[in-house]
Motif scaffolding. Sequence first.
Motif, PDB file in Angstrom:
ATOM      1  N   LEU A 258       0.824  -1.206   0.000  1.00  0.00           N
ATOM      2  CA  LEU A 258       0.000   0.000   0.000  1.00  0.00           C
ATOM      3  C   LEU A 258       0.858   1.255   0.000  1.00  0.00           C
ATOM      4  O   LEU A 258       0.472   2.300  -0.536  1.00  0.00           O
ATOM      5  CB  LEU A 258      -0.938   0.006   1.209  1.00  0.00           C
ATOM      6  N   GLY A 259       2.049   1.165   0.605  1.00  0.00           N
ATOM      7  CA  GLY A 259       2.949   2.307   0.664  1.00  0.00           C
ATOM      8  C   GLY A 259       3.526   2.695  -0.686  1.00  0.00           C
ATOM      9  O   GLY A 259       4.049   3.812  -0.833  1.00  0.00           O
ATOM     10  N   ILE A 260       3.412   1.812  -1.670  1.00  0.00           N
ATOM     11  CA  ILE A 260       3.851   2.171  -3.020  1.00  0.00           C
ATOM     12  C   ILE A 260       3.025   3.340  -3.539  1.00  0.00           C
ATOM     13  O   ILE A 260       3.523   4.199  -4.278  1.00  0.00           O
ATOM     14  CB  ILE A 260       3.727   0.950  -3.955  1.00  0.00           C
ATOM     15  N   ASP A 261       1.753   3.386  -3.134  1.00  0.00           N
ATOM     16  CA  ASP A 261       0.901   4.517  -3.518  1.00  0.00           C
ATOM     17  C   ASP A 261       0.884   5.555  -2.402  1.00  0.00           C
ATOM     18  O   ASP A 261       1.765   6.391  -2.306  1.00  0.00           O
ATOM     19  CB  ASP A 261      -0.508   4.021  -3.835  1.00  0.00           C
ATOM     20  N   ARG A 262      -0.071   5.457  -1.487  1.00  0.00           N
ATOM     21  CA  ARG A 262      -0.190   6.432  -0.407  1.00  0.00           C
ATOM     22  C   ARG A 262      -0.110   5.815   0.978  1.00  0.00           C
ATOM     23  O   ARG A 262       0.049   6.519   1.967  1.00  0.00           O
ATOM     24  CB  ARG A 262      -1.522   7.194  -0.541  1.00  0.00           C
ATOM     25  N   GLY A 263      -0.266   4.514   1.071  1.00  0.00           N
ATOM     26  CA  GLY A 263      -0.178   3.846   2.362  1.00  0.00           C
ATOM     27  C   GLY A 263      -1.525   3.739   3.051  1.00  0.00           C
ATOM     28  O   GLY A 263      -2.579   3.787   2.425  1.00  0.00           O
ATOM     29  N   TRP A 264      -1.476   3.598   4.377  1.00  0.00           N
ATOM     30  CA  TRP A 264      -2.696   3.442   5.179  1.00  0.00           C
ATOM     31  C   TRP A 264      -3.304   4.803   5.486  1.00  0.00           C
ATOM     32  O   TRP A 264      -2.663   5.661   6.088  1.00  0.00           O
ATOM     33  CB  TRP A 264      -2.386   2.731   6.492  1.00  0.00           C
ATOM     34  N   SER A 265      -4.564   4.979   5.096  1.00  0.00           N
ATOM     35  CA  SER A 265      -5.289   6.185   5.465  1.00  0.00           C
ATOM     36  C   SER A 265      -5.735   6.094   6.922  1.00  0.00           C
ATOM     37  O   SER A 265      -5.902   5.007   7.479  1.00  0.00           O
ATOM     38  CB  SER A 265      -6.504   6.359   4.558  1.00  0.00           C
ATOM     39  N   TYR A 266      -5.913   7.242   7.553  1.00  0.00           N
ATOM     40  CA  TYR A 266      -6.383   7.258   8.941  1.00  0.00           C
ATOM     41  C   TYR A 266      -7.755   6.600   9.076  1.00  0.00           C
ATOM     42  O   TYR A 266      -8.061   5.967  10.092  1.00  0.00           O
ATOM     43  CB  TYR A 266      -6.462   8.701   9.448  1.00  0.00           C
ATOM     44  N   LEU A 267      -8.580   6.760   8.051  1.00  0.00           N
ATOM     45  CA  LEU A 267      -9.963   6.293   8.143  1.00  0.00           C
ATOM     46  C   LEU A 267     -10.072   4.778   8.282  1.00  0.00           C
ATOM     47  O   LEU A 267     -10.740   4.290   9.201  1.00  0.00           O
ATOM     48  CB  LEU A 267     -10.756   6.798   6.934  1.00  0.00           C
ATOM     49  N   PRO A 268      -9.451   3.962   7.413  1.00  0.00           N
ATOM     50  CA  PRO A 268      -9.525   2.511   7.617  1.00  0.00           C
ATOM     51  C   PRO A 268      -8.831   2.046   8.881  1.00  0.00           C
ATOM     52  O   PRO A 268      -9.223   1.026   9.467  1.00  0.00           O
ATOM     53  CB  PRO A 268      -8.848   1.940   6.358  1.00  0.00           C
ATOM     54  N   VAL A 269      -7.802   2.777   9.326  1.00  0.00           N
ATOM     55  CA  VAL A 269      -7.154   2.406  10.589  1.00  0.00           C
ATOM     56  C   VAL A 269      -8.129   2.579  11.749  1.00  0.00           C
ATOM     57  O   VAL A 269      -8.211   1.735  12.653  1.00  0.00           O
ATOM     58  CB  VAL A 269      -5.878   3.244  10.799  1.00  0.00           C
ATOM     59  N   LEU A 270      -8.897   3.684  11.737  1.00  0.00           N
ATOM     60  CA  LEU A 270      -9.920   3.890  12.760  1.00  0.00           C
ATOM     61  C   LEU A 270     -10.965   2.787  12.707  1.00  0.00           C
ATOM     62  O   LEU A 270     -11.370   2.253  13.750  1.00  0.00           O
ATOM     63  CB  LEU A 270     -10.581   5.258  12.563  1.00  0.00           C
ATOM     64  N   PHE A 271     -11.407   2.442  11.510  1.00  0.00           N
ATOM     65  CA  PHE A 271     -12.394   1.372  11.354  1.00  0.00           C
ATOM     66  C   PHE A 271     -11.863   0.056  11.908  1.00  0.00           C
ATOM     67  O   PHE A 271     -12.560  -0.650  12.651  1.00  0.00           O
ATOM     68  CB  PHE A 271     -12.757   1.231   9.873  1.00  0.00           C
TER      69      PHE A 271
END
Length: 423
Positions: A258-271
């Motif tokens: 995922l880090g090849i693009d933008r990585g982990w967004s805060y939103l799915p981490v919260l979910f």
Amino acid sequence: MSETLDQRSDDATRSVVAADAADERLIRHQGLQGYLHSTWARLKGGELGMLPVVFGLIVICLVFQLNEPTFLSSRNLVSITQFAAPTGVIALGIVLVLLLGEIDLSVGSVSGFAAATMAVLVVNEGLSLVVAMLAGVGVGLAIGCTYAFLYVKVGVPSFVFSLAGLLAFQGALLYVLGDQGTIVLPQDSGLREFARDRFLTDAQAYALVALVVLVYVGSKLLDIRRRKAAGLTPGSPVGVAVKAALLGLGLGYLTYYLGIDRGWSYLPVLFAFLVVVMDFALRRTRWGRHVFATGGNEEAARRSGIKVTRVYVSVFALTSSFAALGGILLAGQLTSVSQSSGTTDTNLTAIAAAVIGGTSLFGGRGSAYSALLGIIVLQSIQSGLNLMNVDSSVRFIVTGAVLLLAVAIDSVSRRARSSSGRG
């Protein structure tokens, strides 16, 4: 005399182990062969768990990747995780109410109404974002408590009052928005930034993976210690180490990819955090055991001393609160609230995600992870069909077919459990 005491102690130890091995409810096979044997026995008995949805997700990925090579690209996977999160939060509440064998058809309308309340307080009234978000979630909490009162005290079926809520809160959404029709959140809104633009750094992402593995290992070692203290056969530390290594490698590679693009967004981490918290609450707390017991057999739960009324109040309140939170997060992702917020296919997607993820419509069986897997399946289908430029009508047909298949599998496994005496 000492030899006699030692012999008695050894006999007692052997009797404990024998009781553990003989009791089907406590049996714990050891070694790889024992693990495979117990897994096969559970599958034959209808204990499918999340295996069907995992297998289905693999098939979906293969089919779309063969037809559209960009489906499994880093950029598309980041988009899938990001857009799945808000509706996944709503689906998490649906999992809870389904565990009781009930339903809430109004989660979409509640999510839109709560988001509109938040937007009006921020844009029109000038309140701080935190206060407005708390007010929006508070609206959901109040709705859930009202539902609980109607169910417990008045005796109105959940299908009826939630259907009435679906219509009523659509009207409330239109009333709150008024002539504006659409409210655009400010550009500098922290909610917009959180839901759309904030991503973990590489260091933060890998640190989070390490934390997840450590928490997993710690919980498993605690289970082993508790089983030893209870005189039961403990799990294998080697097995825990192997599973922890696989978990770390899997999450680590996913984080890298995922880090090849933008990585982990805060939103799915919260979910994901909310899913883990609710999974812990359901599996490791008295409240969670009471939810499963009430959903499995309400009268038996009441006779055993469980405060069934409290269980219903807490579940309905949490379901509507998660709906409100999901609606607010979705508003931040879309950067606005409109008359169509929560009124399109939000209900369909949230309920379908919970069922497709493995939560039984008959109550008493399911997991918080059902919301996570189910919404990933649905978002993957939507993303794949969009990449293939397929008409939206096909997406609804495919979603309906997948939902029907999930319910059919649940019905078949339920019959298998009944025939094998597992309930």
